[in-house]
Design a protein around this motif. Structure first.
Motif, PDB file in Angstrom:
ATOM      1  N   UNK A  44      -8.282   0.799  -5.251  1.00 55.60           N
ATOM      2  CA  UNK A  44      -7.697  -1.163  -4.990  1.00 55.60           C
ATOM      3  C   UNK A  44      -8.020  -2.034  -6.046  1.00 55.60           C
ATOM      4  N   UNK A  45      -6.892  -2.616  -6.124  1.00 55.22           N
ATOM      5  CA  UNK A  45      -5.944  -3.044  -7.343  1.00 55.22           C
ATOM      6  C   UNK A  45      -6.668  -4.785  -7.305  1.00 55.22           C
ATOM      7  N   UNK A  46      -6.987  -5.721  -6.502  1.00 56.98           N
ATOM      8  CA  UNK A  46      -7.450  -6.480  -6.440  1.00 56.98           C
ATOM      9  C   UNK A  46      -9.477  -6.938  -6.318  1.00 56.98           C
ATOM     10  N   UNK A  47      -9.343  -7.122  -7.125  1.00 56.25           N
ATOM     11  CA  UNK A  47     -11.448  -7.229  -7.436  1.00 56.25           C
ATOM     12  C   UNK A  47     -12.004  -7.646  -6.083  1.00 56.25           C
ATOM     13  N   UNK A  48     -11.620  -8.854  -5.915  1.00 56.60           N
ATOM     14  CA  UNK A  48     -12.760  -8.985  -4.493  1.00 56.60           C
ATOM     15  C   UNK A  48     -12.644  -8.225  -3.889  1.00 56.60           C
ATOM     16  N   UNK A  49     -11.546  -7.187  -3.315  1.00 57.54           N
ATOM     17  CA  UNK A  49     -11.262  -6.250  -2.342  1.00 57.54           C
ATOM     18  C   UNK A  49     -12.209  -5.779  -2.801  1.00 57.54           C
ATOM     19  N   UNK A  50     -12.366  -4.627  -3.958  1.00 57.84           N
ATOM     20  CA  UNK A  50     -13.150  -4.210  -5.037  1.00 57.84           C
ATOM     21  C   UNK A  50     -14.311  -4.392  -4.437  1.00 57.84           C
ATOM     22  N   UNK A  51     -15.133  -5.426  -4.519  1.00 54.62           N
ATOM     23  CA  UNK A  51     -16.137  -5.989  -4.286  1.00 54.62           C
ATOM     24  C   UNK A  51     -16.627  -5.844  -4.022  1.00 54.62           C
TER      25      UNK A  51
END
Length: 67
Positions: A44-51
């Motif tokens: 996952x490249x988008x931080x909020x998606x990873x979180x």
């Protein structure tokens, strides 16, 4: 409720939640090791998606009794 009518961000969160549930299921059933969680999160490249993915993994680990 028709999921196709949801905004793209909400559809993505549903998909991430499903992926987290499947990853925990795989670990619980011996199909994969715990490294799967970090491998999937690393994609996952988008931080909020990873979180969000990590939070979902923790949720399903509790529900499925995976340490």
């Amino acid at each position: 409720m028709n999921l196709s009518l949801l905004p793209a961000e909400e559809k993505n969160r549903i998909e991430l939640d499903k992926q987290a549930a499947y990853a925990v299921w795989q670990v619980k059933n011996g199909k994969a090791g715990y490294e799967l969680f970090s491998l999937e999160a690393g994609k996952l490249t988008v931080e909020n998606e990873c979180e969000f993915f990590k939070q979902s993994v923790e949720k399903y680990k509790r529900k499925m009794g995976v340490q």
